[in-house]
Design a protein around this motif. Structure first.
Motif, PDB file in Angstrom:
ATOM      1  N   VAL A   1       2.757  -2.955   8.542  1.00 25.52           N
ATOM      2  CA  VAL A   1       4.012  -2.506   7.218  1.00 25.52           C
ATOM      3  C   VAL A   1       3.025  -3.022   5.976  1.00 25.52           C
ATOM      4  O   VAL A   1       2.411  -3.893   5.814  1.00 25.52           O
ATOM      5  CB  VAL A   1       5.160  -3.553   7.218  1.00 25.52           C
ATOM      6  CG1 VAL A   1       5.922  -3.411   6.076  1.00 25.52           C
ATOM      7  CG2 VAL A   1       5.872  -3.305   8.589  1.00 25.52           C
ATOM      8  N   THR A   2       3.239  -1.877   5.012  1.00 25.35           N
ATOM      9  CA  THR A   2       2.301  -2.004   4.029  1.00 25.35           C
ATOM     10  C   THR A   2       2.967  -1.396   2.677  1.00 25.35           C
ATOM     11  O   THR A   2       4.264  -1.029   2.801  1.00 25.35           O
ATOM     12  CB  THR A   2       0.965  -1.390   4.099  1.00 25.35           C
ATOM     13  OG1 THR A   2      -0.028  -1.583   3.185  1.00 25.35           O
ATOM     14  CG2 THR A   2       0.873   0.332   4.368  1.00 25.35           C
TER      15      THR A   2
ATOM     16  N   HIS B   1       7.033  -1.144   0.853  1.00 25.24           N
ATOM     17  CA  HIS B   1       7.520  -2.264   1.626  1.00 25.24           C
ATOM     18  C   HIS B   1       7.422  -3.592   1.355  1.00 25.24           C
ATOM     19  O   HIS B   1       8.534  -4.453   1.432  1.00 25.24           O
ATOM     20  CB  HIS B   1       7.052  -2.182   3.048  1.00 25.24           C
ATOM     21  CG  HIS B   1       7.557  -1.249   3.974  1.00 25.24           C
ATOM     22  ND1 HIS B   1       9.072  -0.581   4.028  1.00 25.24           N
ATOM     23  CD2 HIS B   1       7.103   0.014   4.623  1.00 25.24           C
ATOM     24  CE1 HIS B   1       9.470   0.365   4.682  1.00 25.24           C
ATOM     25  NE2 HIS B   1       8.064   0.816   5.238  1.00 25.24           N
ATOM     26  N   LEU B   2       6.440  -4.191   0.826  1.00 27.33           N
ATOM     27  CA  LEU B   2       5.970  -5.500   0.389  1.00 27.33           C
ATOM     28  C   LEU B   2       6.183  -5.765  -1.111  1.00 27.33           C
ATOM     29  O   LEU B   2       6.050  -6.918  -1.405  1.00 27.33           O
ATOM     30  CB  LEU B   2       4.658  -5.876   0.985  1.00 27.33           C
ATOM     31  CG  LEU B   2       4.153  -5.401   2.233  1.00 27.33           C
ATOM     32  CD1 LEU B   2       2.634  -5.902   2.513  1.00 27.33           C
ATOM     33  CD2 LEU B   2       5.225  -5.814   3.250  1.00 27.33           C
ATOM     34  N   SER B   3       6.868  -4.975  -1.818  1.00 21.29           N
ATOM     35  CA  SER B   3       7.038  -5.025  -3.138  1.00 21.29           C
ATOM     36  C   SER B   3       8.615  -5.353  -3.708  1.00 21.29           C
ATOM     37  O   SER B   3       9.225  -4.398  -3.105  1.00 21.29           O
ATOM     38  CB  SER B   3       6.431  -3.965  -3.876  1.00 21.29           C
ATOM     39  OG  SER B   3       6.790  -4.053  -5.316  1.00 21.29           O
TER      40      SER B   3
ATOM     41  N   ARG C   1      11.546  -4.492  -1.869  1.00 18.98           N
ATOM     42  CA  ARG C   1      11.065  -5.538  -0.515  1.00 18.98           C
ATOM     43  C   ARG C   1      11.678  -4.991   0.923  1.00 18.98           C
ATOM     44  O   ARG C   1      12.384  -5.699   1.593  1.00 18.98           O
ATOM     45  CB  ARG C   1      11.089  -6.952  -0.808  1.00 18.98           C
ATOM     46  CG  ARG C   1      10.328  -7.785   0.027  1.00 18.98           C
ATOM     47  CD  ARG C   1      10.143  -9.288  -0.677  1.00 18.98           C
ATOM     48  NE  ARG C   1       9.292  -9.941   0.109  1.00 18.98           N
ATOM     49  CZ  ARG C   1       8.485 -10.503  -0.375  1.00 18.98           C
ATOM     50  NH1 ARG C   1       8.534 -10.797  -1.658  1.00 18.98           N
ATOM     51  NH2 ARG C   1       7.361 -11.397   0.239  1.00 18.98           N
TER      52      ARG C   1
ATOM     53  N   GLU D   1      10.657  -4.669   3.625  1.00 16.09           N
ATOM     54  CA  GLU D   1      10.165  -5.294   4.788  1.00 16.09           C
ATOM     55  C   GLU D   1      11.130  -5.979   5.504  1.00 16.09           C
ATOM     56  O   GLU D   1      11.203  -6.453   6.613  1.00 16.09           O
ATOM     57  CB  GLU D   1       8.901  -6.196   4.614  1.00 16.09           C
ATOM     58  CG  GLU D   1       9.170  -7.424   3.689  1.00 16.09           C
ATOM     59  CD  GLU D   1       7.889  -8.483   3.843  1.00 16.09           C
ATOM     60  OE1 GLU D   1       7.566  -8.724   4.698  1.00 16.09           O
ATOM     61  OE2 GLU D   1       7.414  -8.643   2.728  1.00 16.09           O
ATOM     62  N   GLU D   2      12.154  -6.435   4.642  1.00 20.31           N
ATOM     63  CA  GLU D   2      13.351  -7.417   5.151  1.00 20.31           C
ATOM     64  C   GLU D   2      14.215  -6.607   6.068  1.00 20.31           C
ATOM     65  O   GLU D   2      14.715  -7.102   7.080  1.00 20.31           O
ATOM     66  CB  GLU D   2      13.994  -7.789   3.940  1.00 20.31           C
ATOM     67  CG  GLU D   2      13.214  -8.902   2.952  1.00 20.31           C
ATOM     68  CD  GLU D   2      12.608 -10.066   4.013  1.00 20.31           C
ATOM     69  OE1 GLU D   2      13.153 -10.372   4.939  1.00 20.31           O
ATOM     70  OE2 GLU D   2      11.503 -10.490   3.438  1.00 20.31           O
TER      71      GLU D   2
ATOM     72  N   ARG E   1      12.339  -6.329   9.330  1.00 18.27           N
ATOM     73  CA  ARG E   1      12.500  -7.692   9.856  1.00 18.27           C
ATOM     74  C   ARG E   1      13.811  -7.898  10.752  1.00 18.27           C
ATOM     75  O   ARG E   1      13.971  -8.192  11.583  1.00 18.27           O
ATOM     76  CB  ARG E   1      12.195  -8.715   8.999  1.00 18.27           C
ATOM     77  CG  ARG E   1      12.027 -10.168   9.776  1.00 18.27           C
ATOM     78  CD  ARG E   1      11.610 -11.152   8.929  1.00 18.27           C
ATOM     79  NE  ARG E   1      10.223 -11.265   8.537  1.00 18.27           N
ATOM     80  CZ  ARG E   1       9.729 -10.844   7.320  1.00 18.27           C
ATOM     81  NH1 ARG E   1      10.457 -10.486   6.296  1.00 18.27           N
ATOM     82  NH2 ARG E   1       8.338 -10.851   7.341  1.00 18.27           N
TER      83      ARG E   1
ATOM     84  N   ARG F   1       1.480  -7.633   8.031  1.00 22.75           N
ATOM     85  CA  ARG F   1       1.524  -7.281   6.574  1.00 22.75           C
ATOM     86  C   ARG F   1       0.231  -6.828   6.327  1.00 22.75           C
ATOM     87  O   ARG F   1      -0.907  -7.380   6.346  1.00 22.75           O
ATOM     88  CB  ARG F   1       2.203  -8.174   5.719  1.00 22.75           C
ATOM     89  CG  ARG F   1       3.754  -8.687   6.351  1.00 22.75           C
ATOM     90  CD  ARG F   1       4.081 -10.190   5.795  1.00 22.75           C
ATOM     91  NE  ARG F   1       4.603  -9.688   4.511  1.00 22.75           N
ATOM     92  CZ  ARG F   1       4.041  -9.940   3.243  1.00 22.75           C
ATOM     93  NH1 ARG F   1       2.758 -10.458   3.140  1.00 22.75           N
ATOM     94  NH2 ARG F   1       4.558  -9.655   2.044  1.00 22.75           N
TER      95      ARG F   1
ATOM     96  N   GLU G   1      -1.280  -5.928   2.332  1.00 23.52           N
ATOM     97  CA  GLU G   1      -0.902  -5.747   1.022  1.00 23.52           C
ATOM     98  C   GLU G   1      -2.096  -5.056   0.394  1.00 23.52           C
ATOM     99  O   GLU G   1      -3.268  -5.271   0.592  1.00 23.52           O
ATOM    100  CB  GLU G   1      -1.157  -7.098   0.340  1.00 23.52           C
ATOM    101  CG  GLU G   1       0.081  -8.276   0.634  1.00 23.52           C
ATOM    102  CD  GLU G   1       1.358  -8.009  -0.337  1.00 23.52           C
ATOM    103  OE1 GLU G   1       1.115  -7.221  -0.899  1.00 23.52           O
ATOM    104  OE2 GLU G   1       2.151  -8.948  -0.136  1.00 23.52           O
TER     105      GLU G   1
END
Length: 392
Positions: A37-38, A41-43, A48, A50-51, A54, A62, A64
């Protein structure tokens, strides 16, 4: 011995398409699923998301790589960081096959790393055309790096073959987004409104607008005409999702935030709706408006009309639900009026979509699990003369 299959996702839209395939792979005892996941998704700036991944129960790595920049230089530097990150990850994970979908710069980075490290690369949704975005060049570049191809339409298969790919490596499977729709229990209009804390009414517009990364259109200046066109239909609420992390996306999002604050009675803006709410909104809306590929690829299954603005999706396959318009206010207003007409609504309901049977993910997974790994990375150029398509 299980096969290590690594799937890469960098955006909310792409994850929604990949989700059915991830579910199939995760449930197969003969597969060890590795999910990376990049990107956005991580921002927090882009929701965000990625939640959501999950919450769906998938374990993941992850990576970044996304700079806080709104320029082409920022995109290029982010891609470079991603190549370095993927090289480290692939070295540690030792995947047998890396799976990527689409045409974004995060995907280009993953493809470069896999190709240079001689890891089998599978590409989903190759052979398509989007002339208004740099994604078009990225998609074709990934095709030339990939060893397996999963395409959604016969015309896309022909284009991949035209680029010299071997026919036995090109699989016509359909679009994964159709599986996502057919396999999702859609929220009711009231439940959707409750989840947004914004009571939606029948007849609302679903709006998503991304920058055009080729040409001058698709930025904040074009957005003013689009918002003025929306103002011409005050009886319709507008559910907006923010633009992606392409160059120019942040400027669009700042203007959308201002517009939503100025129209709190009829407009709500979300960084990301998530797969369930987005599909539910697609099903319930009167029309989609903007330049999202989902309006052209997934909306036809719901029979939902789409007003496609500008050149970002120019060249992409249509299923009869799309009205193409320019970025001028008058063009957009005309398109909305046509999309709301009973005649066009009926046309949308009659759209014919081949291979939309809910088994696209199964077809892809079957190939990924069973394709021989020996010699997979050896690329041979297949001349079109061998297919009888060019004169000798």
């Amino acid at each position: 011995m299980s096969r290590n299959i690594c799937v890469v996702t960098g955006t909310r839209a792409e994850y929604g398409l990949l989700r059915p395939l991830l579910t199939v792979l995760a449930s197969d005892a003969g597969v060890s699923l590795q999910l990376v996941v990049t990107g956005a998704h991580l921002s927090p700036e882009f929701g965000r998301t990625e939640e959501e991944i999950r919450a769906d129960g998938f374990a993941f790595e992850r990576l970044e790589m996304l700079l806080s920049s709104d320029t082409p230089v920022g995109m290029a530097k982010s891609t470079g960081l991603a190549v370095i990150g993927f090289a480290d990850l692939f070295s540690r994970l030792a995947p047998d096959i890396v799976v990527v979908l689409g045409d974004r710069y995060e995907i280009l980075a993953a493809a470069q790393a896999a190709m240079l490290m001689r890891i089998g690369l599978a590409h989903i949704h190759g052979g398509e055309i989007t002339e208004g975005a740099v994604d078009d060049s990225i998609r074709h570049a990934v095709t030339k790096m990939a060893n397996l191809h999963f395409v959604s339409e016969e015309e896309h298969r022909r284009r991949v073959l035209q680029m010299g790919e071997e026919p036995h490596r090109v699989h016509l499977v359909g679009a994964l987004g159709w599986d996502a729709i057919l396999g999702t229990e859609i929220l009711s209009l009231s439940a959707l409104g409750s989840s947004l804390t914004f009571p939606l009414q029948k007849g609302f517009f679903l709006f998503t607008y991304h920058p055009e990364t080729r040409g001058e259109e698709g930025g904040a200046s074009s957005l003013e005409d689009i918002l003025a066109a929306l103002d011409a239909f005050p009886a319709h609420q507008v559910l907006m999702t923010k633009a992606n992390s392409d160059a120019g996306g942040r400027a669009i999002n700042r203007r959308l935030e201002q517009y939503a604050e100025e129209h709190p009675e009829r407009c709500v803006l979300c960084a990301s709706l998530g797969t369930l709410r987005y599909l539910s909104a697609m099903r319930a809306c009167a029309l989609m408006i903007g330049n999202s590929s989902s309006a052209l690829l997934e909306a036809p299954l719901f029979g939902v009309p789409a007003v496609n603005i500008g050149n970002r999706q120019k060249g992409r396959h249509h299923y009869g639900n799309v009205i193409d318009v320019g970025t001028a206010r008058t063009d957009i207003e005309r398109g909305i009026c046509e999309a709301l007409s009973p005649r066009f609504q009926e046309t949308c309901r009659d759209a014919v979509i081949p291979l939309a049977d809910g088994n696209v993910a199964e077809r892809i997974a079957h190939v990924l699990k069973n394709v021989p790994l020996e010699d997979l990375c050896r690329k041979r150029f297949h001349d079109l003369q061998g297919l009888g398509l060019l004169p000798s």
